[in-house]
Design a protein around this motif. Structure first.
Motif, PDB file in Angstrom:
ATOM      1  N   LYS A   1       2.111   1.837  -3.451  1.00 53.59           N
ATOM      2  CA  LYS A   1       1.075   2.376  -4.344  1.00 53.59           C
ATOM      3  C   LYS A   1       0.991   3.891  -4.196  1.00 53.59           C
ATOM      4  CE  LYS A   1      -2.228   2.345  -7.298  1.00 53.59           C
ATOM      5  NZ  LYS A   1      -1.885   2.150  -8.725  1.00 53.59           N
TER       6      LYS A   1
ATOM      7  N   GLU B   1       0.822  -1.208   0.000  1.00 47.33           N
ATOM      8  CA  GLU B   1       0.000   0.000   0.000  1.00 47.33           C
ATOM      9  C   GLU B   1       0.859   1.262   0.000  1.00 47.33           C
ATOM     10  OE1 GLU B   1      -2.688   0.316   3.279  1.00 47.33           O
ATOM     11  OE2 GLU B   1      -3.780   1.997   2.377  1.00 47.33           O
TER      12      GLU B   1
ATOM     13  N   ASP C   1      -5.148  -0.817  -9.675  1.00 47.78           N
ATOM     14  CA  ASP C   1      -4.646  -0.989  -8.307  1.00 47.78           C
ATOM     15  C   ASP C   1      -3.178  -1.383  -8.276  1.00 47.78           C
ATOM     16  OD1 ASP C   1      -7.197  -0.469  -7.391  1.00 47.78           O
ATOM     17  OD2 ASP C   1      -7.759  -2.586  -7.335  1.00 47.78           O
TER      18      ASP C   1
ATOM     19  N   THR D   1      -9.035  -4.498 -12.057  1.00 49.81           N
ATOM     20  CA  THR D   1      -8.153  -4.165 -10.929  1.00 49.81           C
ATOM     21  C   THR D   1      -6.779  -3.693 -11.388  1.00 49.81           C
ATOM     22  OG1 THR D   1      -7.382  -6.456 -10.736  1.00 49.81           O
ATOM     23  CG2 THR D   1      -9.309  -5.837  -9.424  1.00 49.81           C
TER      24      THR D   1
END
Length: 367
Positions: A78, A75, A336, A333
């Motif tokens: 990202k 995360e 993502d 996705t």
DNA sequence: GACACGTGGGT
DNA sequence: TACCCAAGTGT
């Protein structure tokens, strides 16, 4: 001149200028040590304007050091996507965890302690110590190096020499402002390409200016090779696209990307794209092209063309072949995923096209 | 000390 | 287009 004379001529005008010209930055409101830590990691080799955007998002998601220490690396990465030098992100996360575990959750104050943390070198240690805690230690970055070498009209052999000079004039009462002011001056006035000496608060004290010689610091001058053509394979089947996983060390370590290769002289993008997936798959043919996009990275610059390739389903077994080298990701996705900039640009073009139904054959119904 | 490590913007 | 530059660090 490193004594009181230099202090008089430099410190007061510099601090006065900074009070009037300091940019309003999110981490300059309160100087929370965690905020300073994050901003300094992001600012390594990265320009201010780009950092501000990423910083705000980062703090929104990880408001405190403890929140960051609990974060998933994926995360965090990202949020870092597009900022470059991704080891900074991993090191920041590791540093946060170390601070929680061994420093009781408090960012260390002194440079020596800070230097033990991953991703923190002499500059960042000095910057955090002085800016977060107002300690009178130098912080020598490219700006400080350039400003000081012009001010003194002499080359400094290394950053330690610059730090020694600065240690002699840094004011005990305002090190936080002094270090920021020096860097701010270098970023806004005493710039590398074209210094604005006429508006510089230090122009009367500047030996570089009075001597007519404004020395430029020796640039690291990374020699870039000319732009080369390359092609990426956007290999799809059943509404999914294939992403190759990069090695765990080196460039974009562990990240995923569209498989790509540089195109040989006189080679078509289709051919290069096929070479890129040859270790994993065959395919039936190119059904479209996206891009090209330009992508620069550490001494390289490529023009990357995305080639849409349809997998031959009767001859390949997508999942098993791919597992060792990459993954199949559903189009839904794909956004993502954390991708290097070149693949990220292609992804954005691809998703735009898919949403406008430019490539109906890519959807599951199309296959 | 040299090199790897990203990316986007300015000139 | 090509080159230079940016609040550096790790190996």
């Amino acid at each position: 001149m490193t004594g009181p004379a230099a202090k008089e001529a430099v410190v007061a005008p510099l601090l006065s200028w900074f009070r009037r010209n300091a940019r309003d930055l999110p981490w300059r409101r309160g100087y929370d040590p965690y905020h300073i830590l994050v901003s300094e990691f992001m600012l390594q080799q990265t320009q201010m304007d780009r950092v501000v955007v990423y910083f705000l998002e980062w703090i929104r998601r990880f408001p405190t050091l403890k929140a960051l220490a609990r974060a998933d690396e994926a995360e965090a990465l990202k949020l870092w996507e597009g900022l470059g030098y991704y080891s900074r992100c991993r090191n920041l996360l590791a540093a946060a965890r170390t601070i929680v575990e061994t420093w009781n959750g408090r960012v260390p104050e002194d440079p020596a302690s800070l230097m033990t943390l991953p991703g923190i070198g002499p500059y960042t240690a000095g910057a955090v110590s002085s800016i977060a805690y107002n300690r009178p230690v130098p912080a020598v970055d490219a700006n400080a190096r350039r400003v000081v070498s012009r001010l003194e009209a002499r080359p400094f052999r290394n950053d330690r020499d610059v730090a020694s000079f600065l240690a002699g004039i840094i004011p005990d009462d305002e090190p936080r402002s002094f270090n920021q002011a020096l860097m701010e001056l270098g970023a806004l006035v005493c710039t590398a390409a074209r210094p604005s000496c006429d508006v510089c608060p230090l122009n009367s004290a500047c030996k570089g200016r009075s001597s007519g010689a404004i020395p430029l610091t020796p640039s690291a001058a990374v020699m870039r090779r000319p732009t080369r053509p390359a092609a990426a394979a956007v290999l799809f089947a059943g509404g999914k696209v294939f992403l190759r996983r990069r090695p765990d060390a080196g460039l974009w370590a562990g990240m995923s990307e569209f498989p790509w290769e540089e195109t040989a002289p006189d080679e078509s993008p289709e051919s290069a794209a096929r070479r890129a997936i040859a270790p994993f798959y065959e395919e039936t043919g190119a059904v479209g092209v996206i891009g090209p996009v330009s992508h620069a990275f550490t001494g390289n610059r490529i023009r990357l063309t995305g080639v849409l390739l349809r997998l031959r389903p009767e001859r390949e077994t997508p999942e098993s072949l791919a597992r060792a080298h990459g993954r199949w990701v559903p189009l839904e996705t794909l956004s993502d995923e954390t991708l290097p900039a070149g693949s990220r640009k292609l992804r954005d073009l691809l998703l735009r096209d898919v949403n406008s139904r430019s490539h109906p054959e890519m959807t599951p119904e199309g296959v």
